[in-house]
Motif scaffolding. Structure first.
Motif, PDB file in Angstrom:
ATOM      1  N   THR A   1      44.310  49.238  35.975  1.00 32.89           N
ATOM      2  CA  THR A   1      45.174  50.239  36.599  1.00 32.89           C
ATOM      3  C   THR A   1      46.418  49.593  37.177  1.00 32.89           C
ATOM      4  O   THR A   1      46.479  48.374  37.362  1.00 32.89           O
ATOM      5  N   PRO A   2      47.424  50.415  37.502  1.00 29.45           N
ATOM      6  CA  PRO A   2      48.494  49.908  38.365  1.00 29.45           C
ATOM      7  C   PRO A   2      47.904  49.521  39.712  1.00 29.45           C
ATOM      8  O   PRO A   2      46.772  49.919  40.052  1.00 29.45           O
ATOM      9  N   PRO A   3      48.620  48.767  40.525  1.00 19.55           N
ATOM     10  CA  PRO A   3      48.075  48.344  41.812  1.00 19.55           C
ATOM     11  C   PRO A   3      47.923  49.504  42.780  1.00 19.55           C
ATOM     12  O   PRO A   3      48.537  50.560  42.627  1.00 19.55           O
ATOM     13  N   PHE A   4      47.123  49.276  43.795  1.00 18.45           N
ATOM     14  CA  PHE A   4      47.021  50.222  44.889  1.00 18.45           C
ATOM     15  C   PHE A   4      48.255  50.075  45.786  1.00 18.45           C
ATOM     16  O   PHE A   4      48.798  48.985  45.953  1.00 18.45           O
TER      17      PHE A   4
ATOM     18  N   MET B   1      44.264  40.258  53.234  1.00 19.16           N
ATOM     19  CA  MET B   1      43.162  41.195  53.087  1.00 19.16           C
ATOM     20  C   MET B   1      43.511  42.296  52.083  1.00 19.16           C
ATOM     21  O   MET B   1      42.722  42.629  51.193  1.00 19.16           O
ATOM     22  N   ALA B   2      44.709  42.844  52.219  1.00 17.72           N
ATOM     23  CA  ALA B   2      45.124  43.944  51.353  1.00 17.72           C
ATOM     24  C   ALA B   2      45.216  43.498  49.896  1.00 17.72           C
ATOM     25  O   ALA B   2      44.756  44.207  48.986  1.00 17.72           O
ATOM     26  N   VAL B   3      45.808  42.333  49.658  1.00 15.31           N
ATOM     27  CA  VAL B   3      45.941  41.841  48.287  1.00 15.31           C
ATOM     28  C   VAL B   3      44.571  41.655  47.650  1.00 15.31           C
ATOM     29  O   VAL B   3      44.372  41.968  46.468  1.00 15.31           O
ATOM     30  N   SER B   4      43.602  41.200  48.411  1.00 22.90           N
ATOM     31  CA  SER B   4      42.253  41.016  47.853  1.00 22.90           C
ATOM     32  C   SER B   4      41.640  42.334  47.420  1.00 22.90           C
ATOM     33  O   SER B   4      40.711  42.356  46.601  1.00 22.90           O
ATOM     34  N   LYS B   5      42.143  43.445  47.957  1.00 24.55           N
ATOM     35  CA  LYS B   5      41.670  44.777  47.585  1.00 24.55           C
ATOM     36  C   LYS B   5      42.570  45.429  46.533  1.00 24.55           C
ATOM     37  O   LYS B   5      42.450  46.628  46.272  1.00 24.55           O
ATOM     38  N   GLY B   6      43.507  44.661  45.976  1.00 24.60           N
ATOM     39  CA  GLY B   6      44.362  45.201  44.922  1.00 24.60           C
ATOM     40  C   GLY B   6      45.571  45.952  45.415  1.00 24.60           C
ATOM     41  O   GLY B   6      46.251  46.618  44.631  1.00 24.60           O
ATOM     42  N   VAL B   7      45.884  45.852  46.716  1.00 27.66           N
ATOM     43  CA  VAL B   7      47.077  46.490  47.273  1.00 27.66           C
ATOM     44  C   VAL B   7      48.255  45.537  47.094  1.00 27.66           C
ATOM     45  O   VAL B   7      48.257  44.438  47.649  1.00 27.66           O
TER      46      VAL B   7
ATOM     47  N   LEU C   1      48.873  44.527  38.026  1.00 28.31           N
ATOM     48  CA  LEU C   1      47.708  45.175  37.450  1.00 28.31           C
ATOM     49  C   LEU C   1      46.462  44.840  38.266  1.00 28.31           C
ATOM     50  O   LEU C   1      46.385  43.780  38.895  1.00 28.31           O
ATOM     51  N   VAL C   2      45.496  45.744  38.213  1.00 27.61           N
ATOM     52  CA  VAL C   2      44.211  45.523  38.870  1.00 27.61           C
ATOM     53  C   VAL C   2      43.101  45.853  37.884  1.00 27.61           C
ATOM     54  O   VAL C   2      43.123  46.923  37.255  1.00 27.61           O
ATOM     55  N   LEU C   3      42.165  44.928  37.707  1.00 29.06           N
ATOM     56  CA  LEU C   3      40.974  45.177  36.897  1.00 29.06           C
ATOM     57  C   LEU C   3      39.845  45.544  37.840  1.00 29.06           C
ATOM     58  O   LEU C   3      39.577  44.821  38.822  1.00 29.06           O
TER      59      LEU C   3
ATOM     60  N   THR D   1      32.006  54.297  43.396  1.00 29.49           N
ATOM     61  CA  THR D   1      31.360  53.031  43.728  1.00 29.49           C
ATOM     62  C   THR D   1      32.211  52.128  44.606  1.00 29.49           C
ATOM     63  O   THR D   1      31.751  51.072  45.019  1.00 29.49           O
ATOM     64  N   ARG D   2      33.479  52.560  44.895  1.00 34.71           N
ATOM     65  CA  ARG D   2      34.442  51.667  45.538  1.00 34.71           C
ATOM     66  C   ARG D   2      34.414  50.319  44.830  1.00 34.71           C
ATOM     67  O   ARG D   2      34.070  49.274  45.379  1.00 34.71           O
ATOM     68  N   ALA D   3      34.765  50.378  43.535  1.00 38.49           N
ATOM     69  CA  ALA D   3      34.525  49.289  42.598  1.00 38.49           C
ATOM     70  C   ALA D   3      35.182  47.977  43.016  1.00 38.49           C
ATOM     71  O   ALA D   3      36.284  47.966  43.583  1.00 38.49           O
ATOM     72  N   THR D   4      34.515  46.885  42.694  1.00 35.63           N
ATOM     73  CA  THR D   4      35.074  45.555  42.921  1.00 35.63           C
ATOM     74  C   THR D   4      36.355  45.372  42.116  1.00 35.63           C
ATOM     75  O   THR D   4      36.417  45.733  40.940  1.00 35.63           O
ATOM     76  N   ARG D   5      37.375  44.830  42.756  1.00 33.81           N
ATOM     77  CA  ARG D   5      38.583  44.438  42.035  1.00 33.81           C
ATOM     78  C   ARG D   5      38.370  43.031  41.492  1.00 33.81           C
ATOM     79  O   ARG D   5      38.480  42.044  42.226  1.00 33.81           O
ATOM     80  N   THR D   6      37.988  42.933  40.215  1.00 34.40           N
ATOM     81  CA  THR D   6      37.622  41.628  39.664  1.00 34.40           C
ATOM     82  C   THR D   6      38.832  40.720  39.484  1.00 34.40           C
ATOM     83  O   THR D   6      38.733  39.506  39.630  1.00 34.40           O
ATOM     84  N   HIS D   7      39.995  41.294  39.138  1.00 31.79           N
ATOM     85  CA  HIS D   7      41.228  40.532  38.990  1.00 31.79           C
ATOM     86  C   HIS D   7      42.386  41.331  39.586  1.00 31.79           C
ATOM     87  O   HIS D   7      42.514  42.533  39.317  1.00 31.79           O
TER      88      HIS D   7
END
Length: 423
Positions: A50-53, A107-113, A373-375, A387-393
């Motif tokens: 997806t695009p980033p948060f 913290m935010a970047v680790s969540k895909g923000v 991008l966020v996987l 599931t509040r899915a894990t952001r793997t990448h």
């Protein structure tokens, strides 16, 4: 020709599957099946890309300040939060502001923000917070877009020279003019603050993002003046009304008229479901109001609506960890958006729609867009919210800047599989 990065076998938010995403020079080059080789390749394995948060309403100057000097918001009210901030903010140092802001960005970047719009308090004439956060923006710019709002937290009329402070922080590079008209001493002063602040924005070519009607009073209608000034000054498409919680308490006839006026003016809306569910209706017994903007109705009328975190561990909100999938999950329940179209809209409200509100490129996955991008460990946007899915990448301009392994629980139950099913 070899690409810099190719993500193989990706599912996209629009429902397409089995696609490769190729990146060259920090931008998406192609999206198609079976693309050529990449210097780096990631197998998405059918997972969602997806695009980033994008968090388009936050307070990075206050974040992670909860409990400073042992002070907490015991009532859970907005008023006590404001009083606490008024008490602790004068003692905060430049290093304190900087350290907390940088910790939150990590913290935010680790969540895909990868983009945040932050309101920064400019009440103090020394503008210390504004100066520090402007420097933080420069520090984090390689991996995070930080858009800053000149925000007179205690009111435009709290100082006679506030207009000068707004212009000074715009000179520092702030892109947005903020306000909080319902906090002004009178309704008349609230409306005059909107006029003055919108005129500064028009003069400087800035965007506008006002905290507006963040209360339970159905007669709090500052948004009317914001709509009027948007049209009078030709600011259509550049103005956001944030919170708008009084809309929950308005009668349906008036709310319907107001929503039509907002859509006609091209007004955007930022709702903050976790924080406002926590703060609003504290004076209700039963039934208790939810205290949120009328999100489905605003969207149906044509307003762009985003969802945001607003606060994390600060005087206003004691929870949160920068995860916008949590925000979307809460919003789906609070706004009765749990049908499939509604859930899909909740995902857009933390990705594409706030990117549009902030005027960013890259809210959609298209060739030529920045390769931000966020996987996610999910099959589709609804699965990601559930599931509040894990952001793997997490990928910024084609470079992987964060990797997280999905949780791998292991069961020890007689006669049962060692790994629980995902669904």
């Amino acid at each position: 020709m070899t690409f810099d990065l190719v993500i193989r076998n990706a599912a996209l938010p629009d429902g397409r599957t089995g696609l490769d995403i190729a990146v060259r020079a920090g931008k998406i080059a192609e999206i198609a099946p079976a693309l050529g080789p990449g210097a780096q390749e990631i197998d998405a394995g059918g997972q969602l890309v997806t695009p980033p948060f994008v968090d388009a309403h936050f307070h990075i100057d206050a974040t992670l300040s909860l409990g400073t000097d042992g002070h907490y918001n015991e009532s859970g009210t907005l008023a006590e939060g404001i009083a606490l901030w008024r008490r602790i903010s004068p003692g905060l140092t430049a290093e304190n502001y900087r350290a907390r802001a940088l910790r939150y960005c990590d913290m935010a970047v680790s969540k895909g923000v990868l983009a945040i719009r932050s309101h920064v308090d400019i009440t103090s004439p020394d503008l210390l917070a504004a100066e520090v956060i402007a420097e933080v923006r420069r520090e984090v710019s390689p991996y995070l877009d930080l858009q800053l709002v000149a925000f007179p937290q205690m009111g435009f009329h709290s100082r006679p020279d506030m207009a000068d402070s707004v212009r000074r922080v715009l000179d520092m590079g702030f892109e947005v003019v903020g306000g909080i008209p319902h906090l002004e001493p009178t309704a008349e002063l609230g409306r005059s603050s909107i006029t003055a602040l919108c005129e500064i924005a028009a003069e400087r070519g800035a965007m506008v993002d006002m905290h507006c009607d963040e209360n339970d009073d159905p007669n709090s209608r500052m948004i009317e003046t914001l709509v009027y000034e948007t049209k009078r000054l030709g600011l259509q498409g550049r103005v956001t009304g944030s919170h708008l919680t009084s809309m929950h308490s308005m009668d349906n006839f008036y709310a319907n008229r107001l929503i039509g006026m907002m859509a006609d003016a091209g007004l955007h809306v930022m709702a903050n479901p976790p924080a406002n569910l926590h703060l609003q209706a504290r004076f209700d017994s039963y039934p208790k109001r939810r205290g949120l903007a009328r999100v489905p109705e605003l969207r149906a009328a044509g307003c762009v609506v985003g969802f945001a975190q607003d606060s994390v561990l600060d005087p206003w909100y004691p929870l949160g960890h920068g995860d916008l999938l949590d925000v979307a999950w809460i919003a789906a329940h609070a706004c009765h958006m749990t049908d499939r179209a509604g859930l899909r809209a909740c995902f857009d409200a933390v990705t594409r729609d706030p990117a549009h509100i902030m005027g960013l490129d890259g809210g959609d996955l298209t060739p030529g867009a920045p390769a931000d991008l966020v996987l996610l460990d999910a099959a589709d946007p609804i699965d990601a919210i559930r599931t509040r899915a894990t952001r793997t990448h997490v990928i910024r301009r084609g470079k992987v800047i964060c990797e997280t392994a999905p949780p791998a629980p292991r069961l020890s139950l007689d006669g049962r599989p060692t790994t629980p099913a995902r669904h």
